[in-house]
Every structure is written in structure tokens, then in C-alpha cells.
Design an enzyme around this catalytic site. Sequence first.
Site, PDB file in Angstrom:
ATOM      1  N   SER A 143      13.057  -8.908  -2.602  1.00  0.00           N
ATOM      2  CA  SER A 143      14.321  -8.457  -1.996  1.00  0.00           C
ATOM      3  C   SER A 143      15.469  -8.847  -2.909  1.00  0.00           C
ATOM      4  O   SER A 143      15.371  -9.842  -3.651  1.00  0.00           O
ATOM      5  CB  SER A 143      14.502  -9.139  -0.635  1.00  0.00           C
ATOM      6  OG  SER A 143      15.836  -8.996  -0.196  1.00  0.00           O
ATOM      7  N   TYR A 156      14.321 -16.425   4.735  1.00  0.00           N
ATOM      8  CA  TYR A 156      13.980 -15.125   4.144  1.00  0.00           C
ATOM      9  C   TYR A 156      14.214 -15.137   2.636  1.00  0.00           C
ATOM     10  O   TYR A 156      13.328 -14.772   1.845  1.00  0.00           O
ATOM     11  CB  TYR A 156      14.808 -14.019   4.810  1.00  0.00           C
ATOM     12  CG  TYR A 156      14.486 -12.641   4.282  1.00  0.00           C
ATOM     13  CD1 TYR A 156      13.271 -12.036   4.580  1.00  0.00           C
ATOM     14  CD2 TYR A 156      15.391 -11.959   3.468  1.00  0.00           C
ATOM     15  CE1 TYR A 156      12.966 -10.774   4.084  1.00  0.00           C
ATOM     16  CE2 TYR A 156      15.090 -10.693   2.975  1.00  0.00           C
ATOM     17  CZ  TYR A 156      13.879 -10.107   3.289  1.00  0.00           C
ATOM     18  OH  TYR A 156      13.575  -8.860   2.787  1.00  0.00           O
TER      19      TYR A 156
HETATM   20  N1  NAP Z   1      14.581  -2.909   4.801  1.00  0.00           N
HETATM   21  C1  NAP Z   1      15.269  -3.578   3.873  1.00  0.00           C
HETATM   22  O1  NAP Z   1      16.506  -3.484   3.791  1.00  0.00           O
HETATM   23  C2  NAP Z   1      14.553  -4.469   2.901  1.00  0.00           C
HETATM   24  C3  NAP Z   1      15.302  -5.029   1.862  1.00  0.00           C
HETATM   25  C4  NAP Z   1      14.671  -5.857   0.956  1.00  0.00           C
HETATM   26  C5  NAP Z   1      13.328  -6.093   1.062  1.00  0.00           C
HETATM   27  N2  NAP Z   1      12.609  -5.542   2.086  1.00  0.00           N
HETATM   28  C6  NAP Z   1      11.182  -5.837   2.154  1.00  0.00           C
HETATM   29  O2  NAP Z   1      10.475  -4.630   2.177  1.00  0.00           O
HETATM   30  C7  NAP Z   1       9.247  -4.793   2.869  1.00  0.00           C
HETATM   31  C8  NAP Z   1       9.125  -3.717   3.926  1.00  0.00           C
HETATM   32  O3  NAP Z   1      10.223  -3.863   4.797  1.00  0.00           O
HETATM   33  P1  NAP Z   1      10.656  -2.745   5.845  1.00  0.00           P
HETATM   34  O4  NAP Z   1      12.126  -2.860   5.950  1.00  0.00           O
HETATM   35  O5  NAP Z   1      10.025  -1.459   5.528  1.00  0.00           O
HETATM   36  O6  NAP Z   1      10.045  -3.402   7.186  1.00  0.00           O
HETATM   37  P2  NAP Z   1       9.352  -2.765   8.488  1.00  0.00           P
HETATM   38  O7  NAP Z   1       9.867  -1.415   8.773  1.00  0.00           O
HETATM   39  O8  NAP Z   1       9.494  -3.829   9.530  1.00  0.00           O
HETATM   40  O9  NAP Z   1       7.812  -2.658   8.061  1.00  0.00           O
HETATM   41  C9  NAP Z   1       7.058  -3.813   7.832  1.00  0.00           C
HETATM   42  C10 NAP Z   1       5.622  -3.393   7.582  1.00  0.00           C
HETATM   43  O10 NAP Z   1       4.855  -4.571   7.280  1.00  0.00           O
HETATM   44  C11 NAP Z   1       3.787  -4.700   8.239  1.00  0.00           C
HETATM   45  N3  NAP Z   1       3.610  -6.132   8.482  1.00  0.00           N
HETATM   46  C12 NAP Z   1       4.527  -7.016   8.930  1.00  0.00           C
HETATM   47  N4  NAP Z   1       3.972  -8.230   9.066  1.00  0.00           N
HETATM   48  C13 NAP Z   1       2.672  -8.111   8.669  1.00  0.00           C
HETATM   49  C14 NAP Z   1       1.578  -9.002   8.600  1.00  0.00           C
HETATM   50  N5  NAP Z   1       1.711 -10.290   8.960  1.00  0.00           N
HETATM   51  N6  NAP Z   1       0.392  -8.538   8.168  1.00  0.00           N
HETATM   52  C15 NAP Z   1       0.244  -7.230   7.797  1.00  0.00           C
HETATM   53  N7  NAP Z   1       1.234  -6.346   7.838  1.00  0.00           N
HETATM   54  C16 NAP Z   1       2.441  -6.776   8.294  1.00  0.00           C
HETATM   55  C17 NAP Z   1       4.264  -3.929   9.471  1.00  0.00           C
HETATM   56  O11 NAP Z   1       3.189  -3.447  10.275  1.00  0.00           O
HETATM   57  P3  NAP Z   1       2.580  -4.326  11.501  1.00  0.00           P
HETATM   58  O12 NAP Z   1       3.751  -4.862  12.264  1.00  0.00           O
HETATM   59  O13 NAP Z   1       1.704  -3.381  12.265  1.00  0.00           O
HETATM   60  O14 NAP Z   1       1.785  -5.414  10.863  1.00  0.00           O
HETATM   61  C18 NAP Z   1       4.954  -2.755   8.787  1.00  0.00           C
HETATM   62  O15 NAP Z   1       3.990  -1.821   8.339  1.00  0.00           O
HETATM   63  C19 NAP Z   1       9.277  -6.216   3.425  1.00  0.00           C
HETATM   64  O16 NAP Z   1       8.570  -7.085   2.562  1.00  0.00           O
HETATM   65  C20 NAP Z   1      10.745  -6.557   3.409  1.00  0.00           C
HETATM   66  O17 NAP Z   1      10.993  -7.951   3.344  1.00  0.00           O
HETATM   67  C21 NAP Z   1      13.187  -4.733   3.008  1.00  0.00           C
END
Ligand code: NAP
Length: 264
Positions: A143, A156
Site C-alpha cells: 500500500s 495497517y
Molecule cells: N482499496 C484500497 O484503497 C487499497 C489501497 C492500498 C492497498 N490495498 C490492498 O489491496 C488489497 C486488496 O484490497 P481491496 O481494497 O480490494 O479489499 P477488499 O475489497 O476488502 O478485498 C479483500 C479480498 O481479500 C480476501 N481476504 C481478506 N482476508 C483474507 C484472508 N484472511 N484469507 C484469504 N483471503 C482474504 C477477501 O475475501 P474473503 O473475505 O472471502 O476472504 C477479498 O477477496 C489488500 O491487500 C489491501 O490492503 C487496498
Amino acid sequence: MTASRDTQRIWLTGATSGIGRALALRLLEQGHRVALSARSESALAELAEGHDNALTLPLDVADRAAVQRAGERLAEAFGGLDLVILNAGTCEYLDARDFDMALVERVFAPNFFGALHGVEAALPLLRRARAEGGRPLIAATSSAAAYVPLPRAEAYGASKAALSHFMESLRLDLHAEGIDVSLIHPGFVETPLTDRNDFAMPLRISADAAAEAILRGLARRRLDIHFPRRFTLLVKLMGILPPALRFRLGLRMTRQQPAPEATP
Ligand SMILES: NC(=O)c1ccc[n+]([C@@H]2O[C@H](COP(=O)([O-])OP(=O)(O)OC[C@H]3O[C@@H](n4cnc5c(N)ncnc54)[C@H](OP(=O)(O)O)[C@@H]3O)[C@@H](O)[C@H]2O)c1
């Protein structure tokens, strides 16, 4: 089985929502063989529906044994892996007035240790792809919060900074083996994860735009895939400011006044 030149064998975690889902749909449409992981079996089944090239591997990345078992299934199904995207993650914000160690552990479990479980399971399969003459790539979604300490992001930000640091070290050690390592540092992306945020998210982009930027960066084997650049370049700049200046900027972000000098 060896991948053809254009068809890759891919493992993607966090595949069912947000950035991961947008990535999964693109990779499946491109015809790659994609193993999809997340905890929810029903969400995985719904995502894979109609895609013969999808393999679903439900798991909790925090469960090392489960991730190891997934690695064994991947070895049976694909032989080796050409591309791994360790994207599963979560976010919770700490309230320092009510320090919550359980929250810190909940965040580190998937974001740091979960990603490393993925590395452990994937490495033998990446090595197999290398032995077949390929140039395998492992990527992790960190991130922009890894670049700079931000208010309430103790857990985080630290989990992502630790992940970035770990993967950068690993990149040095895997280079001689011919395995590449990419880091993905998104700014704000519109997903269920950020829909929960109660603060302004400058330059937030769609999950589709994020997936496009990630796939473009992976195709070019970029070491640091960061976007949107107008945001991430500013955050990177903030990260290299002298600590006192960074501190004052951080306080402005939370609209706090510097604490008065303690009186003896
Ligand atoms: N959105 C942003 O602005 C942003 C910015 C920087 C970085 N990120 C990073 O990008 C990645 C994806 O984020 P997102 O925003 O797309 O989040 P999201 O919409 O909440 O999706 C998270 C995904 O990870 C899975 N997941 C969560 N915990 C898990 C676990 N313990 N084991 C296996 N799967 C798990 C969830 O499915 P289940 O709940 O079914 O397991 C879901 O498929 C993350 O690493 C996040 O930190 C996001």
C-alpha cells in the site's frame, strides 16, 4: 504442465472483491489458467462460474497449513506457477487512546504473515516454472501507506511496510534464481475495504483502473507498481521529508495542535 507462451499459470489471493476481483476477471478473460483464493467458498464459486480456466482454492491466508495444502493442490493442477499475486489483505484503524493489541494481530495475520505463507507455498512452484525455462514473477499488494506513517494507520501501515521490506529483501535473494519480485503500492481504490473509511480519500480510483495499472506494471515487470501517480508521488515525497516536517504534516492531517511543552 508448462504454460504456453501466452497462457500463464497464475495464483491470485484476495480474488473475490475489490482489486482482486477486477484482476481475476481480466486474467480469466485473457485466457490464463487462474487459481483463485479467498475465504468465502460461495464468492469464489460465483466468480469462477462460466470460466473453464478457473480453479478455486478457498483458504484463510493466515492459516499456514491451509496455504501449504493449497500449494500442494496447485502443484497437482498446474505443475508450476508463472505468476503469483498475493493480494489478500484487510485494514483496521487503531485508536491510540484505547490501544488494542488484538487489532494489530488481526491486521498483521493476513497482511504480513498471510502473504508470507503464500510466498512459502509458491516458491517451489515458481522454481519449477523456472526449471522449465520460464521467468516466473511473484507480486504482493502492499500500500502507499507503506511509504509514510499516517495517523491511525499504525497497524495497517506497519503491516504493509513490513511486507514491502520483506519482499524487497527477497527480490535480492531470488534474483540469482531467475525469479522476479514486484511490489504493488496502490493509493486509494474504490472497494468494500475503503467504503468503510470515514475520511476524505484524495484521488480515489476505481478497482478496474487499479487492475489495469497492476497488469500493465506486471507485464513490464516493474519493481514498484504505484498508482495513481499524482497521489503516490506526493506520498513518496512526504516519506523522504525530515522527520520533524513529516510530523508537522501528519498533525495537520489530523488537525491536531502540537502538544504544549511539559512544565516542570
Ligand atoms: N482499496 C484500497 O484503497 C487499497 C489501497 C492500498 C492497498 N490495498 C490492498 O489491496 C488489497 C486488496 O484490497 P481491496 O481494497 O480490494 O479489499 P477488499 O475489497 O476488502 O478485498 C479483500 C479480498 O481479500 C480476501 N481476504 C481478506 N482476508 C483474507 C484472508 N484472511 N484469507 C484469504 N483471503 C482474504 C477477501 O475475501 P474473503 O473475505 O472471502 O476472504 C477479498 O477477496 C489488500 O491487500 C489491501 O490492503 C487496498
